[in-house]
Design an enzyme around this catalytic site. Sequence first.
Site, mmCIF file in Angstrom:
data_model
loop_
_atom_site.group_PDB
_atom_site.id
_atom_site.type_symbol
_atom_site.label_atom_id
_atom_site.label_comp_id
_atom_site.label_asym_id
_atom_site.label_seq_id
_atom_site.Cartn_x
_atom_site.Cartn_y
_atom_site.Cartn_z
ATOM 1 N N ASN A 41 82.068 2.571 84.310
ATOM 2 C CA ASN A 41 83.326 2.174 83.678
ATOM 3 C C ASN A 41 84.400 2.144 84.775
ATOM 4 O OD1 ASN A 41 85.966 2.496 82.579
ATOM 5 N ND2 ASN A 41 85.059 2.965 80.603
ATOM 6 N N HIS B 179 89.600 2.865 85.654
ATOM 7 C CA HIS B 179 90.602 3.585 86.445
ATOM 8 C C HIS B 179 90.840 2.984 87.833
ATOM 9 C CE1 HIS B 179 91.325 6.062 83.146
ATOM 10 N NE2 HIS B 179 90.111 6.567 83.123
ATOM 11 N N HIS C 149 87.391 -1.294 79.290
ATOM 12 C CA HIS C 149 88.038 -1.185 77.978
ATOM 13 C C HIS C 149 89.342 -1.982 78.043
ATOM 14 C CE1 HIS C 149 89.662 1.787 74.660
ATOM 15 N NE2 HIS C 149 89.822 0.519 74.332
ATOM 16 N N ARG D 148 92.345 -2.415 76.501
ATOM 17 C CA ARG D 148 93.159 -1.743 75.472
ATOM 18 C C ARG D 148 94.257 -2.676 74.992
ATOM 19 N NH1 ARG D 148 92.318 4.145 75.623
ATOM 20 N NH2 ARG D 148 93.964 4.183 74.071
ATOM 21 N N ARG E 169 96.985 -1.037 79.463
ATOM 22 C CA ARG E 169 97.463 -0.046 80.438
ATOM 23 C C ARG E 169 96.650 -0.061 81.732
ATOM 24 N NH1 ARG E 169 95.821 5.572 77.531
ATOM 25 N NH2 ARG E 169 97.032 4.663 75.843
ATOM 26 N N GLU F 190 84.325 -2.463 76.054
ATOM 27 C CA GLU F 190 84.764 -1.492 75.040
ATOM 28 C C GLU F 190 85.992 -2.062 74.377
ATOM 29 O OE1 GLU F 190 85.725 2.208 76.804
ATOM 30 O OE2 GLU F 190 83.686 2.574 77.467
ATOM 31 N N THR G 32 90.098 7.628 75.149
ATOM 32 C CA THR G 32 89.587 7.514 73.776
ATOM 33 C C THR G 32 89.324 8.908 73.206
ATOM 34 O OG1 THR G 32 88.473 5.532 74.567
ATOM 35 C CG2 THR G 32 87.884 6.314 72.361
ATOM 36 N N GLU H 49 76.723 4.523 70.790
ATOM 37 C CA GLU H 49 77.007 5.331 71.974
ATOM 38 C C GLU H 49 77.460 6.696 71.479
ATOM 39 O OE1 GLU H 49 79.471 3.703 75.126
ATOM 40 O OE2 GLU H 49 80.061 5.718 75.739
ATOM 41 N N HIS I 53 81.318 9.582 77.889
ATOM 42 C CA HIS I 53 82.631 10.227 77.806
ATOM 43 C C HIS I 53 82.585 11.655 78.350
ATOM 44 C CE1 HIS I 53 86.758 10.924 76.749
ATOM 45 N NE2 HIS I 53 86.837 9.632 76.452
#
Length: 242
Positions: free
Chosen positions: A7, A10, A43, A45, A49, A70, A101, A151, A191
């Site tokens: 993922n 970031h 993801h 969003r 962000r 996601e 999340t 998941e 996660h």
Amino acid sequence: MAVLNVNIDHIATVRQARKTDEPDPVWAAAQCELAGANGITVHLRQDRRHICDRDVEILKKTVASKFNLEMSIAEPIVKIAERIVPDQVTLVPEKRAELTTEGGLDCVKNRKKLADVVKRMKKKKIIVSTFITPDADQIKASADLGCKAIELHTGMYANAKGERAVNKRLDDLVAARDLAMELGLVVHAGHGLTYRNIIPVARIDGICEFNIGHSIIARSLFSGIYDATCEMIDLLMQAQTY
Ligand code: PXP
């Protein structure tokens, strides 16, 4: 053998800190793939962000492995998924104020909207996975909705303190895996997973895909994203070999 999707949200978080054009998550994705990642997860969003529309558009064209989006079930995002057609969507809950999340998607409460989203994604031949807590009702609802995969949210395991609490969370994941597989679902997990806590979860047979972000990106600051990805893949392999 379980595989790793990195993922890369970031990487985009760092870029958005200055609203500039670096670091580019598209470059990060290529490095992860070169290191042997099975897939790339982002993801998109609603508040954009970190990952932006432009990232999703380019990644769809450049990711050679699995592209896992996601997403919340908010209508504008669902429309983007229909247009982009990622290989897989992982449906997640989304709150604007959260840092990341929180909790799993409530597939029982959102059954009606989910039925529509699942149908639309399947029409585009997109694999549908739901991000859920290891809870029997959520697993059954995901199966009833016709999802291909779930998941399992590993956040409760990652946050557990002490051997007893950790073992209880591992038992929950094992029970969830058993039920999901009985219902014909493919089992993913993610996660809060890190280099320090991945091994016991990776030893659970049948969890075939891990989505891991923050820990890999954090380590990549010091060792580079190629090496950070290789290190996590090595741990997955070690866990499943011994
Ligand atoms: N899986 C899902 C569904 C997520 O929402 C996230 C966080 O974006 C992850 C996996 C990755 O979590 P982490 O960054 O803690 O590894």
